[in-house]
Design a protein around this motif. Structure first.
Motif, PDB file in Angstrom:
ATOM      1  N   ASN A 272       0.836  -1.194   0.000  1.00  0.00           N
ATOM      2  CA  ASN A 272       0.000   0.000   0.000  1.00  0.00           C
ATOM      3  C   ASN A 272       0.881   1.258   0.000  1.00  0.00           C
ATOM      4  O   ASN A 272       1.952   1.271   0.614  1.00  0.00           O
TER       5      ASN A 272
ATOM      6  N   CYS B 214       0.961   9.802  -3.586  1.00  0.00           N
ATOM      7  CA  CYS B 214      -0.322  10.137  -2.963  1.00  0.00           C
ATOM      8  C   CYS B 214      -0.616  11.624  -3.130  1.00  0.00           C
ATOM      9  O   CYS B 214      -1.714  12.010  -3.524  1.00  0.00           O
TER      10      CYS B 214
ATOM     11  N   ASP C 231      -6.072   8.117   4.567  1.00  0.00           N
ATOM     12  CA  ASP C 231      -6.843   7.463   5.625  1.00  0.00           C
ATOM     13  C   ASP C 231      -6.077   7.662   6.931  1.00  0.00           C
ATOM     14  O   ASP C 231      -5.019   7.044   7.137  1.00  0.00           O
TER      15      ASP C 231
ATOM     16  N   TYR D 297      -2.633   5.183   5.046  1.00  0.00           N
ATOM     17  CA  TYR D 297      -2.496   4.756   3.657  1.00  0.00           C
ATOM     18  C   TYR D 297      -3.315   5.660   2.750  1.00  0.00           C
ATOM     19  O   TYR D 297      -4.293   6.275   3.171  1.00  0.00           O
ATOM     20  N   CYS D 298      -2.884   5.714   1.489  1.00  0.00           N
ATOM     21  CA  CYS D 298      -3.515   6.579   0.499  1.00  0.00           C
ATOM     22  C   CYS D 298      -4.741   5.882  -0.094  1.00  0.00           C
ATOM     23  O   CYS D 298      -4.643   4.752  -0.584  1.00  0.00           O
ATOM     24  N   ILE D 299      -5.880   6.565  -0.042  1.00  0.00           N
ATOM     25  CA  ILE D 299      -7.148   6.016  -0.531  1.00  0.00           C
ATOM     26  C   ILE D 299      -7.613   6.833  -1.734  1.00  0.00           C
ATOM     27  O   ILE D 299      -7.716   8.054  -1.659  1.00  0.00           O
TER      28      ILE D 299
ATOM     29  N   ASN E  66      -7.434   1.284  -2.195  1.00  0.00           N
ATOM     30  CA  ASN E  66      -6.089   1.728  -1.854  1.00  0.00           C
ATOM     31  C   ASN E  66      -5.281   2.022  -3.099  1.00  0.00           C
ATOM     32  O   ASN E  66      -5.354   1.277  -4.078  1.00  0.00           O
TER      33      ASN E  66
ATOM     34  N   ALA F 212      -1.724   1.574  -4.464  1.00  0.00           N
ATOM     35  CA  ALA F 212      -0.721   0.584  -4.067  1.00  0.00           C
ATOM     36  C   ALA F 212       0.299   0.393  -5.180  1.00  0.00           C
ATOM     37  O   ALA F 212       0.148   0.925  -6.289  1.00  0.00           O
TER      38      ALA F 212
END
Length: 457
Positions: A157, A165, A173, A178-180, A194, A196
């Protein structure tokens, strides 16, 4: 003493032998599985109506296939027009999944370690590679196995602190750091997951494989996107409009595709090549990228030896970016601005007069007849670009069978939503290899049977 020297000599020879064998085995392993990014990644393209497609319907009639292509092309055109008119509005990103169904190409690519095949829609107007992943909170059915990130040793991720990101429209998030990403489409549907990194595996012509790092992709966990149980997601071929490392940017900023006869369900030589090894041959013309789209410099149209009376300025882009001519891999038909379409229509009507009877249709110029039988000898229609590049449309690229007894011209006038932009679709690109060199600002057209390229793909 002699025995000791003999033993030492034997041991030295043994070490050399092991070294040579180890080096040989390493070279063989390297040729079979390459861990670094290769120059060329070739992918077989599967047209929607091909026998190799999970959507293939052998009982579909000519009329049903034509209606699907028409509706899909018109839907896609309307959505792309929305993106063009709202380039900075993320919520105006068009719902491209259904908009290319019925006209687009599919590709099977494996991801992860061990590799898991995924079936993706190819889309030159989308800038993201994404497919469905476990856990799937809300997902559509698909024919390949769902990708499970926990079972891949190469999945990772992307963290909120990563430039990937911050360079995207993704959010952080705060719970997981983590980057959503989230893509919301015009009709209210969306995909969430995600951002990733992962590894993709491609087969090579010598029965080996190459493993290619994918820096950024979307691992989707929530999908409110209508689909009917076949593909896993999308492989976007757009260069993008910002700093997001799109698939094309990640893999060298070059790609090419070769398209054969899309009406032949048996044809199996359509393909896509990503990377510096893309086939960049033939006659070049100017390529511009804007708002995630590819624009070409169309300057005129001829039928046979006759150049049509069209002012080249008709196809030029305005000072505010309006107008121009896009090229697309997901639209079947070609749409021309009225000032370019009307002279073409008039000339076709003149050539058809007294030969075939006109049939009324709300959108297309149609006649009673059969493309293969009644258009023998019809002159080639040529789209002429700057730099002397050309796309020559024979009868199978210029006309299509609407029903068993009706044929229509595969070029039509733009619709009001298109804001003056013309569009060159897939039918006009048949029997051509089209090479994109984005950094050089060039696109290349090479007329060829794609089967000829099979040995080098």
């Amino acid at each position: 003493m002699a025995t000791t020297m003999i033993a030492a000599h034997f041991f030295f020879l043994l070490i050399c032998f092991v070294t040579i064998i180890s080096s040989y085995l390493a070279n063989v392993a390297s040729s079979m599985t390459t861990p670094f990014k290769p120059r060329k990644m070739a992918i077989k393209l599967i047209h929607h109506d091909s026998i190799h497609s999970p959507y293939y319907n052998p009982s579909a009639t000519i009329s049903e296939r034509a209606e699907l292509a028409i509706n899909s092309s018109l839907t896609r055109i309307r959505y792309l027009s929305k993106i063009i008119s709202n380039p900075n509005d993320d919520d105006a990103r068009s719902h491209l999944v259904p908009a290319i169904r019925g006209t687009g190409f599919l590709a099977s690519i494996s991801f992860g370690t061990p590799p898991v095949p995924q079936l993706l829609l190819i889309d030159s107007a989308s800038d993201l590679l994404w497919f469905q992943c476990l856990p799937c909170t809300t997902c559509f059915k698909q024919s390949p196995s769902l990708f499970d990130p926990t079972k891949s040793s190469t999945y990772s991720n992307i963290r909120c602190s990563s430039p990937a990101c911050s360079n995207s429209t993704a959010k952080c998030d705060p719970k997981s750091e983590y980057c959503i990403y989230k893509r919301t489409y015009l009709d209210g549907t969306f995909t969430v997951g995600n951002l990733a990194s992962e590894q993709a595996t491609f087969e090579t012509s010598d029965e080996g494989t190459v493993k290619v790092p994918i820096e950024v992709f979307g691992c989707s966990h929530i999908n409110r996107v209508p689909a009917d149980g076949q593909e896993s997601g999308i492989l976007g071929l757009s260069y993008g409009n910002g700093d997001l490392p799109t698939p094309v940017k990640q893999l060298g900023s070059k790609f090419s595709y070769c398209i054969g006869n899309i009406d032949d369900p048996q044809y199996q030589y359509n393909h896509l090549i990503l990377g510096d090894g893309a086939i960049i041959e033939g006659d070049p013309t100017t390529l511009q990228t804007d708002k995630g789209f590819y624009f070409v410099d169309l300057q005129g149209i001829s039928i046979g030896e006759k150049k049509l009376p069209i002012d080249p300025r008709v196809f030029q882009r305005g000072a505010s970016g309006e107008g121009g001519v896009m090229i697309d891999s997901g639209t079947t038909f070609t749409f021309l601005k009225e000032e370019g379409y009307v002279p073409l229509q008039n000339e076709v009507e003149s050539l058809m007069a007294g030969i075939l009877n006109r049939v009324s249709h709300p959108s297309f110029l149609c006649y009673a007849g059969n493309v293969e039988i009644d258009l023998t000898g019809f002159p080639v229609v040529t789209l002429q670009f700057s730099g002397n590049a050309q796309l020559g449309l024979d009868t199978n690229s210029m006309f299509f069978q609407l029903s068993a007894g009706v044929l229509c011209m595969a070029i039509l006038p733009i619709i009001p939503e298109m804001n003056g932009e013309s569009m060159i679709g897939v039918m006009a690109q048949q029997s051509y290899n089209v090479g994109y060199d984005i950094r050089q600002g060039k696109i290349f057209f090479q007329r060829i049977d794609c089967s000829v390229l099979e040995s080098i793909v």
